[in-house]
Design a protein around this motif. Structure first.
Motif, mmCIF file in Angstrom:
data_model
loop_
_atom_site.group_PDB
_atom_site.id
_atom_site.type_symbol
_atom_site.label_atom_id
_atom_site.label_comp_id
_atom_site.label_asym_id
_atom_site.label_seq_id
_atom_site.Cartn_x
_atom_site.Cartn_y
_atom_site.Cartn_z
ATOM 1 N N PHE A 5 0.802 -1.074 0.081
ATOM 2 C CA PHE A 5 -0.077 -0.008 0.100
ATOM 3 C C PHE A 5 0.903 1.333 -0.023
ATOM 4 C CE2 PHE A 5 -4.069 -1.918 1.807
ATOM 5 C CZ PHE A 5 -4.623 -1.853 0.636
ATOM 6 N N MET A 6 2.214 1.264 0.357
ATOM 7 C CA MET A 6 2.971 2.334 0.426
ATOM 8 C C MET A 6 3.513 2.369 2.059
ATOM 9 S SD MET A 6 3.829 3.648 -2.345
ATOM 10 C CE MET A 6 4.707 5.228 -1.772
ATOM 11 N N GLY A 7 4.154 3.575 2.297
ATOM 12 C CA GLY A 7 4.400 3.789 3.599
ATOM 13 C C GLY A 7 5.990 3.463 4.170
ATOM 14 N N GLU A 8 6.706 4.226 3.407
ATOM 15 C CA GLU A 8 8.027 3.884 3.612
ATOM 16 C C GLU A 8 8.425 5.310 4.318
ATOM 17 O OE1 GLU A 8 9.580 1.466 2.892
ATOM 18 O OE2 GLU A 8 8.380 0.475 1.653
ATOM 19 N N ARG A 9 9.175 4.729 5.676
ATOM 20 C CA ARG A 9 9.764 5.842 6.309
ATOM 21 C C ARG A 9 11.166 6.347 5.968
ATOM 22 N NH1 ARG A 9 6.442 6.997 10.704
ATOM 23 N NH2 ARG A 9 4.588 5.593 10.991
ATOM 24 N N ALA A 10 11.807 5.460 5.105
ATOM 25 C CA ALA A 10 13.333 5.769 4.741
ATOM 26 C C ALA A 10 13.139 6.727 3.372
ATOM 27 C CB ALA A 10 13.981 4.319 4.481
ATOM 28 N N ARG A 11 14.376 7.479 3.154
ATOM 29 C CA ARG A 11 14.161 8.342 1.897
ATOM 30 C C ARG A 11 15.052 7.572 1.203
ATOM 31 N NH1 ARG A 11 13.961 12.056 6.170
ATOM 32 N NH2 ARG A 11 12.766 13.763 5.892
ATOM 33 N N TYR A 12 14.372 7.049 0.115
ATOM 34 C CA TYR A 12 15.305 6.135 -1.141
ATOM 35 C C TYR A 12 15.435 7.166 -2.122
ATOM 36 C CZ TYR A 12 12.934 2.136 1.065
ATOM 37 O OH TYR A 12 12.692 1.011 1.753
ATOM 38 N N VAL A 80 -7.828 10.779 -4.029
ATOM 39 C CA VAL A 80 -8.152 9.562 -4.806
ATOM 40 C C VAL A 80 -7.056 9.457 -5.851
ATOM 41 C CG1 VAL A 80 -9.425 8.267 -6.537
ATOM 42 C CG2 VAL A 80 -10.357 8.732 -4.304
ATOM 43 N N PHE A 81 -6.952 10.760 -6.620
ATOM 44 C CA PHE A 81 -6.369 10.609 -7.884
ATOM 45 C C PHE A 81 -4.817 11.134 -7.636
ATOM 46 C CE2 PHE A 81 -10.342 11.323 -9.778
ATOM 47 C CZ PHE A 81 -10.380 10.580 -10.687
ATOM 48 N N PHE A 82 -4.447 11.691 -6.245
ATOM 49 C CA PHE A 82 -3.125 11.758 -6.217
ATOM 50 C C PHE A 82 -2.356 11.013 -5.101
ATOM 51 C CE2 PHE A 82 -4.602 15.898 -8.080
ATOM 52 C CZ PHE A 82 -3.427 15.981 -9.227
ATOM 53 N N ILE A 83 -3.228 9.830 -4.698
ATOM 54 C CA ILE A 83 -2.538 8.966 -3.564
ATOM 55 C C ILE A 83 -1.501 8.236 -4.299
ATOM 56 C CG2 ILE A 83 -3.910 7.108 -4.352
ATOM 57 C CD1 ILE A 83 -4.310 6.144 -1.388
ATOM 58 N N HIS A 84 -0.634 7.653 -3.600
ATOM 59 C CA HIS A 84 0.727 7.076 -3.915
ATOM 60 C C HIS A 84 0.422 5.507 -3.501
ATOM 61 C CE1 HIS A 84 1.878 10.934 -4.510
ATOM 62 N NE2 HIS A 84 2.880 10.710 -5.438
ATOM 63 N N LEU A 85 0.393 4.665 -4.448
ATOM 64 C CA LEU A 85 0.128 3.211 -4.151
ATOM 65 C C LEU A 85 1.269 2.375 -4.956
ATOM 66 C CD1 LEU A 85 -3.518 3.172 -3.903
ATOM 67 C CD2 LEU A 85 -2.235 3.045 -2.153
ATOM 68 N N TYR A 86 2.001 1.420 -4.367
ATOM 69 C CA TYR A 86 2.979 0.477 -4.870
ATOM 70 C C TYR A 86 2.125 -0.228 -6.099
ATOM 71 C CZ TYR A 86 6.962 1.312 -1.956
ATOM 72 O OH TYR A 86 7.952 2.188 -1.209
#
Length: 213
Positions: A5-12, A80-86
């Motif tokens: 769903f996303m949710g990364e706390r690291a800066r990639y 809805v349109f700007f959500i970030h999902l893997y």
């Protein structure tokens, strides 16, 4: 995949300008949704205590309520349109639900004879069912954030919003109970937004290499 769903706390990777704009628009959408629900809750609670004020000054015109409803749909749409999902298929499903929600709003306009918010506040009616698709969209957003960042209120909101709309529309909830439920939803959204909007923008983007079409 626990991170689907996303949710990364690291800066990639460094954020691009587009990344920053989309995250800001996503969070603006959450803010607008929360704001309109809070105003609606205040009006509904006032309507219980001072029904003559609500009927004579608010429902009689309907314009302010309609603008509020349109802003709510706008806010949910931005989220809805700007959500970030893997996983891309989740986003496609979410957008399809919103595409159902928009015609439901058009039906509300027809049911309210140009004032869609009027039948929603004037008493129990099946028109309330037409808000379930848009509530599912907002519930998906809150559930996604709950999954990613342990915002437990997001899970509660995802279940509570459509459930209250359904049970109120079929008469299983009294108007007073529904109003207090709306107040609870507004309070949970305020808690949710304060825990969400101040997160670093990187958290919403995560690892771009993990995105799936």
């Amino acid at each position: 995949m626990l991170y689907s769903f996303m949710g990364e706390r690291a800066r990639y990777q460094p954020l691009t300008r587009e990344d920053k704009i989309t995250v800001v628009l996503y969070r603006i959408g959450i803010f607008l949704s929360t704001l309109t629900v809070c105003i609606s809750a205040i009006l509904a609670i006032m309507g219980l205590r001072y029904p003559e004020v609500l009927n004579n000054r608010v429902i009689s015109s309907g314009l302010a309520l309609d603008i509020l409803l349109l802003i709510f749909y706008l806010g949910v749409g931005l989220s809805v349109f700007f959500i970030h999902l893997y996983v891309g298929k989740f986003h496609r499903v979410l957008k399809k639900i919103y595409y159902v929600a928009v015609p439901c709003l058009a039906v509300l306009f027809l049911a309210g004879k140009g004032n869609p918010a009027v039948p929603l506040l004037s008493g129990q009616s099946y028109e309330t069912l037409l808000l379930i698709p848009v509530s599912l969209c907002l519930g998906f957003v809150t559930a996604k954030e709950a999954f990613c960042f342990q915002l437990v209120e997001g899970y509660i909101l995802a279940l509570l919003m459509p459930a209250c709309l359904f049970f109120y529309s079929v008469g299983a909830l009294s108007r007073q109970t529904a109003v207090y439920a709306l107040g609870l939803i507004a309070g949970l959204l305020v808690l949710f937004i304060f825990r969400k909007v101040f997160m670093p923008l990187d958290f919403d983007i995560g690892d771009k290499s993990a995105y799936q079409p």
